[in-house]
Design an enzyme around this catalytic site. Structure first.
Site, PDB file in Angstrom:
ATOM      1  N   HIS A 185     -35.801  31.240  26.800  1.00 44.04           N
ATOM      2  CA  HIS A 185     -34.645  31.585  25.969  1.00 44.04           C
ATOM      3  C   HIS A 185     -34.012  30.359  25.319  1.00 44.04           C
ATOM      4  O   HIS A 185     -33.020  30.481  24.601  1.00 44.04           O
ATOM      5  CB  HIS A 185     -33.594  32.325  26.803  1.00 44.04           C
ATOM      6  N   HIS A 200     -43.906  39.680  25.872  1.00 46.28           N
ATOM      7  CA  HIS A 200     -43.819  41.136  25.771  1.00 46.28           C
ATOM      8  C   HIS A 200     -45.191  41.785  25.938  1.00 46.28           C
ATOM      9  O   HIS A 200     -45.287  42.919  26.424  1.00 46.28           O
ATOM     10  CB  HIS A 200     -43.192  41.537  24.440  1.00 46.28           C
ATOM     11  N   ARG A 224     -42.205  34.898  22.500  1.00 49.40           N
ATOM     12  CA  ARG A 224     -41.659  36.199  22.890  1.00 49.40           C
ATOM     13  C   ARG A 224     -42.732  37.285  22.797  1.00 49.40           C
ATOM     14  O   ARG A 224     -42.825  38.165  23.662  1.00 49.40           O
ATOM     15  CB  ARG A 224     -40.473  36.542  21.991  1.00 49.40           C
ATOM     16  N   ASN A 230     -39.236  46.028  20.777  1.00 50.33           N
ATOM     17  CA  ASN A 230     -40.154  45.186  20.012  1.00 50.33           C
ATOM     18  C   ASN A 230     -39.948  45.241  18.505  1.00 50.33           C
ATOM     19  O   ASN A 230     -40.664  44.564  17.758  1.00 50.33           O
ATOM     20  CB  ASN A 230     -41.602  45.576  20.322  1.00 50.33           C
TER      21      ASN A 230
END
Length: 325
Positions: free
Chosen positions: A197, A63, A59, A100
């Site tokens: 995911h 990001h 992740r 975040n």
């Protein structure tokens, strides 16, 4: 003035394209041949103590790559480790932006960087370390491996305000397509990367709008399977006061597999953006393809990961991933 801006953007994009073309699989073969093994060791050690580390690193990399730095009218896509920078003075960095706040495991990148600096000072960028760590995270979770192109440089700018550019869990298919296409990513990339995911956990705040007061006439999002919604409502009741309450992304949340796509078809996913993948014929076809074939999913995922992470606009190799040189 417009002509000057256009010329500036052209030169800037050409410069960034040159950086992309400089990425190579053997970038550190002579300057730091032990770099990849040092990253792998750091990820392995952390994962042995905390099985949430792989999802966190994947992740984190996503990001980092999905933040766009806007300068005049030019937009640069980047994987430049800007997500690793700490807030300093009046500047609030990306890692402290709302989307975040729940990112964690930054220490894993720090540990890898420390080990690599002891071997080859000032050679390996934090952006490359993060890209390698994301790959290792997938492998350690039972997923595929791939050769990571290397040679990224680290950025010097990190702004919390830019985190609003990240695709949100409430996005519909049009918003998702726009977000991905702006970064040069196709519908297949969108569906394949959504498969990330399959790992991880989500707090109630990211999906509670689907299970409470969905709209003026329905309490629950009708696109969600009723029994699944009921299970989530028990974990995330109205006015939930339990800190860190939430749910795993899928029942095998520490194993990288194609379960996620099966859940999309069953209407048992947490985010509206997940369920949105059934909104178009093409996306739904890809979901069905990946749900029925682990091999097809992993092949598409690795291809899209390489594509997503191969454009960078950094300027330096940080000695400390948390601060600019």
């Amino acid at each position: 003035m417009a002509a000057i801006v256009t010329l500036f953007c052209t030169l800037l994009i050409f410069s960034v394209s040159s950086l992309v073309n400089s990425l190579s699989l053997n970038y550190y073969d002579k300057t730091c041949p032990q770099a990849e093994s040092a990253v792998t060791n750091a990820v392995q050690e952390a994962t042995m103590n905390d099985n949430t580390v792989p999802a966190a690193l994947l992740r984190m990399h996503f990001h980092d790559c999905f933040i766009r730095f806007t300068l005049v009218s030019c937009i640069l896509k980047r994987c430049d480790a800007s997500v690793l920078l700490d807030s300093v003075g009046n500047n609030t960095a990306e890692k402290d932006g709302p989307p975040n706040i729940s990112l964690h495991a930054f220490y894993v990148i720090d540990n890898a960087k420390t080990a690599i600096e002891a071997l080859c000072p000032g050679v390996v960028s934090c952006a490359d370390i993060l890209a390698l760590a994301a790959r290792d995270a997938v492998v350690l979770s039972g997923g595929p491996t791939w050769n990571v192109p290397k040679g990224r440089k680290d950025g010097r700018i990190s702004l919390a305000s830019e985190t609003r550019q990240l695709p949100a869990p409430i996005f519909n298919i049009s918003q998702l397509q726009q977000s991905f296409s702006q970064r040069g990513l196709s519908m297949e990339d969108l569906v394949a990367l959504s498969g990330g995911h399959t790992l991880g956990f989500s707090h109630c705040s990211s999906f509670e709008s689907r299970i409470h007061d969905f709209n003026t006439s329905q309490d629950i999002d009708p696109s969600m399977h009723p029994s699944f919604a009921a299970s989530l409502r028990s974990v995330c009741p109205v006015h939930n006061t339990v800190k860190n309450a939430g749910a795993t992304m899928d029942p095998s949340a520490t194993t990288f597999d194609n379960t996620y796509y099966k859940l999309v078809l069953q209407r048992k996913t947490l985010f509206s953006s997940d369920q949105a993948l059934l909104s178009t014929r093409m996306a739904k076809g890809l979901v069905s393809k990946f749900a029925s074939s682990q091999e097809a999913f992993t092949k598409a995922f690795t291809k899209s990961m390489i594509k997503m992470s191969s454009l960078t606009g950094g300027q330096e190799v940080r000695l400390n991933c948390r601060v600019v040189n």
